[in-house]
Write a protein that holds these residues in place. Structure first.
Motif, PDB file in Angstrom:
ATOM      1  N   ARG A 126      -3.163  -4.724  -7.092  1.00 28.87           N
ATOM      2  CA  ARG A 126      -4.159  -5.716  -7.510  1.00 28.87           C
ATOM      3  C   ARG A 126      -4.352  -5.379  -8.980  1.00 28.87           C
TER       4      ARG A 126
ATOM      5  N   PRO B 280      -4.558  -9.784  -4.764  1.00 35.05           N
ATOM      6  CA  PRO B 280      -3.653  -8.513  -4.339  1.00 35.05           C
ATOM      7  C   PRO B 280      -2.180  -9.132  -4.155  1.00 35.05           C
ATOM      8  N   VAL B 281      -1.258  -8.412  -4.485  1.00 39.61           N
ATOM      9  CA  VAL B 281      -0.069  -9.168  -4.541  1.00 39.61           C
ATOM     10  C   VAL B 281       0.863  -8.050  -3.735  1.00 39.61           C
ATOM     11  N   ASP B 282       1.810  -8.437  -2.960  1.00 38.25           N
ATOM     12  CA  ASP B 282       3.035  -7.559  -2.382  1.00 38.25           C
ATOM     13  C   ASP B 282       3.827  -7.016  -3.611  1.00 38.25           C
TER      14      ASP B 282
ATOM     15  N   SER C 111      -0.488  -1.955   1.560  1.00 43.47           N
ATOM     16  CA  SER C 111       0.589  -1.858   0.436  1.00 43.47           C
ATOM     17  C   SER C 111       0.459  -3.229  -0.301  1.00 43.47           C
ATOM     18  N   ARG C 112      -0.536  -3.422  -1.055  1.00 38.18           N
ATOM     19  CA  ARG C 112      -0.560  -4.517  -2.040  1.00 38.18           C
ATOM     20  C   ARG C 112      -1.015  -3.835  -3.284  1.00 38.18           C
TER      21      ARG C 112
END
Length: 148
Positions: free
Chosen positions: A93, A50-52, A90-91
Motif C-alpha cells: 500500500r 492495497p495492491v498485489d 502479500s499486498r
C-alpha cells in the motif's frame, strides 16, 4: 497555432517524449525520485486500497516496457524510501508520505503539462492522441510476437 512541422514519425515522437520527460524528471529529482519510481507510485496511489505486488510490476512493465526485475527493483526502492509499505497478506500500500508526494508531484506535473500544451487546440490534441494510441497499439502487438 499554425506551425510548419515535420510529419509524425518515430523520431518526432521520441523528441517530444524525451524533451517533456526531461522537464518532468527535473521536477521529480527535486523530490528525490525518478521517472520510473513516479510511474510505480502513481499506480499505487490510484489503486483502490492495497495492491498485489505482481499488479504493480505488471503496471510498470506494461507502461515503461522494462523487464520484471527492473520493475520489482523500483518497487523495492519505493519501499526503502517509505513511500510504499508491505501489508499482509502479500499486498503493498502507499504510505501517507507516498500519497503526499504523489499529490505534490502530480500538481507540479499538471502545471508543466498545461504550459507545454498551451495554445494547442483540443482538435489537434485529439488527432495526435488517436495517432499515438494507434502507434502504441501496433508497437505493443509487435512486442507480443516473438522476434525473428
Amino acid at each position: 497555432m499554425t506551425t510548419t512541422a515535420p510529419a509524425v514519425d518515430g523520431r518526432v515522437v521520441a523528441l517530444a517524449h524525451y524533451a517533456s520527460r526531461a522537464v518532468l524528471e527535473r521536477t521529480l529529482a527535486r523530490h528525490g525520485i525518478g521517472f520510473q519510481q513516479s510511474v510505480a507510485l502513481r499506480l499505487a496511489a490510484l489503486a483502490d486500497g492495497p495492491v498485489d505486488p505482481a499488479r504493480l510490476v505488471d503496471g510498470v512493465t506494461g507502461s515503461l516496457k522494462v523487464d520484471e526485475a527492473d520493475a520489482r527493483g523500483t518497487i523495492e526502492e519505493l519501499i526503502a524510501l517509505d513511500l510504499l509499505t508491505p501489508e499482509e497478506p502479500s499486498r503493498i500500500r502507499i504510505t501517507d508520505a507516498g500519497r503526499e508526494l504523489y499529490g505534490r508531484t502530480s500538481a507540479e506535473s499538471g502545471a508543466i503539462a498545461a504550459r507545454l500544451y498551451a495554445g494547442i487546440s483540443e482538435e489537434d490534441r485529439a488527432v495526435a492522441g488517436r495517432v499515438l494510441a494507434l502507434v502504441t497499439q501496433r508497437a505493443d502487438a509487435e512486442l507480443a510476437t516473438p522476434s525473428e
